[in-house]
Motif scaffolding. Structure first.
Motif, short mmCIF file in Angstrom:
data_model
loop_
_atom_site.label_atom_id
_atom_site.label_comp_id
_atom_site.label_asym_id
_atom_site.label_seq_id
_atom_site.Cartn_x
_atom_site.Cartn_y
_atom_site.Cartn_z
N LYS A 170 -25.83 -15.66 11.49
CA LYS A 170 -25.00 -14.99 12.50
C LYS A 170 -25.49 -13.56 12.75
CE LYS A 170 -21.93 -18.07 13.60
NZ LYS A 170 -21.81 -18.61 14.93
N ALA A 171 -25.88 -12.86 11.69
CA ALA A 171 -26.40 -11.49 11.85
C ALA A 171 -27.68 -11.52 12.68
CB ALA A 171 -26.67 -10.87 10.48
N ASN A 172 -28.54 -12.50 12.43
CA ASN A 172 -29.78 -12.63 13.20
C ASN A 172 -29.47 -12.95 14.66
OD1 ASN A 172 -32.65 -12.90 13.61
ND2 ASN A 172 -32.30 -15.10 13.70
N GLU A 173 -28.53 -13.86 14.91
CA GLU A 173 -28.15 -14.20 16.29
C GLU A 173 -27.61 -12.97 17.02
OE1 GLU A 173 -25.35 -17.37 15.82
OE2 GLU A 173 -26.91 -18.84 15.34
N LEU A 174 -26.78 -12.19 16.36
CA LEU A 174 -26.24 -10.98 16.97
C LEU A 174 -27.35 -10.00 17.32
CD1 LEU A 174 -23.70 -9.33 17.75
CD2 LEU A 174 -23.75 -8.41 15.43
N ALA A 175 -28.30 -9.84 16.42
CA ALA A 175 -29.41 -8.92 16.66
C ALA A 175 -30.26 -9.37 17.84
CB ALA A 175 -30.27 -8.81 15.40
N VAL A 176 -30.53 -10.67 17.94
CA VAL A 176 -31.37 -11.19 19.02
C VAL A 176 -30.64 -11.17 20.35
CG1 VAL A 176 -32.53 -13.25 19.88
CG2 VAL A 176 -32.81 -12.59 17.49
N LEU A 177 -29.42 -11.69 20.37
CA LEU A 177 -28.68 -11.81 21.63
C LEU A 177 -28.30 -10.45 22.22
CD1 LEU A 177 -26.32 -14.78 20.75
CD2 LEU A 177 -28.29 -14.83 22.29
N CYS A 178 -27.94 -9.51 21.37
CA CYS A 178 -27.45 -8.22 21.85
C CYS A 178 -28.46 -7.09 21.68
CB CYS A 178 -26.15 -7.86 21.12
SG CYS A 178 -24.86 -9.08 21.36
N ASP A 179 -29.66 -7.40 21.20
CA ASP A 179 -30.71 -6.42 21.00
C ASP A 179 -30.18 -5.23 20.20
OD1 ASP A 179 -33.29 -5.41 21.18
OD2 ASP A 179 -32.83 -4.26 22.99
N THR A 180 -29.61 -5.54 19.04
CA THR A 180 -29.05 -4.50 18.18
C THR A 180 -29.80 -4.47 16.86
OG1 THR A 180 -27.45 -6.03 17.21
CG2 THR A 180 -26.73 -4.78 19.12
N ASP A 181 -29.68 -3.35 16.16
CA ASP A 181 -30.19 -3.24 14.80
C ASP A 181 -29.08 -3.66 13.85
OD1 ASP A 181 -32.61 -2.26 15.67
OD2 ASP A 181 -32.05 -0.18 15.42
N VAL A 182 -29.38 -4.61 13.01
CA VAL A 182 -28.40 -5.12 12.07
C VAL A 182 -28.97 -5.01 10.67
CG1 VAL A 182 -27.09 -7.15 11.33
CG2 VAL A 182 -27.46 -6.75 13.76
N ALA A 183 -28.18 -4.45 9.77
CA ALA A 183 -28.54 -4.41 8.35
C ALA A 183 -27.40 -5.06 7.58
CB ALA A 183 -28.73 -2.98 7.87
N LEU A 184 -27.75 -5.96 6.69
CA LEU A 184 -26.75 -6.70 5.94
C LEU A 184 -27.12 -6.69 4.47
CD1 LEU A 184 -24.32 -8.73 5.95
CD2 LEU A 184 -26.01 -10.52 6.30
N LEU A 185 -26.21 -6.28 3.63
CA LEU A 185 -26.38 -6.31 2.18
C LEU A 185 -25.24 -7.11 1.58
CD1 LEU A 185 -27.23 -2.60 1.33
CD2 LEU A 185 -28.79 -4.53 1.29
N MET A 186 -25.56 -8.09 0.75
CA MET A 186 -24.53 -8.87 0.08
C MET A 186 -24.91 -9.03 -1.38
SD MET A 186 -23.66 -11.94 2.76
CE MET A 186 -25.28 -12.67 2.66
N PHE A 187 -23.93 -8.90 -2.24
CA PHE A 187 -24.12 -9.16 -3.66
C PHE A 187 -23.28 -10.36 -4.03
CE2 PHE A 187 -25.31 -4.74 -3.33
CZ PHE A 187 -26.43 -4.68 -4.13
N SER A 188 -23.92 -11.36 -4.64
CA SER A 188 -23.21 -12.57 -5.04
C SER A 188 -22.27 -12.23 -6.20
CB SER A 188 -24.20 -13.64 -5.47
OG SER A 188 -24.76 -13.33 -6.72
#
Length: 119
Positions: free
Chosen positions: A31-49
């Protein structure tokens, strides 16, 4: 036939919690990748399990690059100053440098392994 609504609360069983994280993390990155591609935005995502394993995604460059943009333009993104902004900025720059060095070392190691296999 519809789905039952999921109650939003912490999953108490640690095994179930890890399984749920594993199933959903790829969807969030997608979803983060789709948002970045569709809206031409910079997205950074950090997740810790739940076990502490890091998953990161950045649409352009590295996560550190995007975070440095946040630090360097605080007035545009929020009204409050970032606590310890100078330390945060220096640490991000250091992490970016270290990750670039690790990538270079990995590339040299791969080349060395490939050349030793060919010999």
């Amino acid at each position: 036939m519809g789905r039952n609504k999921l109650v939003m609360k912490k999953i108490e069983n640690s095994t179930s919690r890890q399984q749920t994280y594993s199933k959903r993390k790829d969807s969030i990155v997608k979803k983060a990748n789709e948002l970045a591609v569709l809206c031409d935005t910079d997205v950074a995502l950090l997740m810790f399990s739940p076990t502490g394993q890091l998953t990161s995604y950045s649409s352009r460059g590295s996560v550190e690059d995007i975070m440095l943009r946040v630090v360097n333009r605080p007035g545009e993104l929020h009204r409050r100053p970032i606590p310890n902004e100078q330390y945060f900025s220096q640490r991000l720059a250091q992490l970016k440098y270290e990750s670039e060095m690790v990538e270079k070392i990995a590339m040299l190691t791969r080349r060395s392994l490939i050349s030793s296999i060919k010999d």
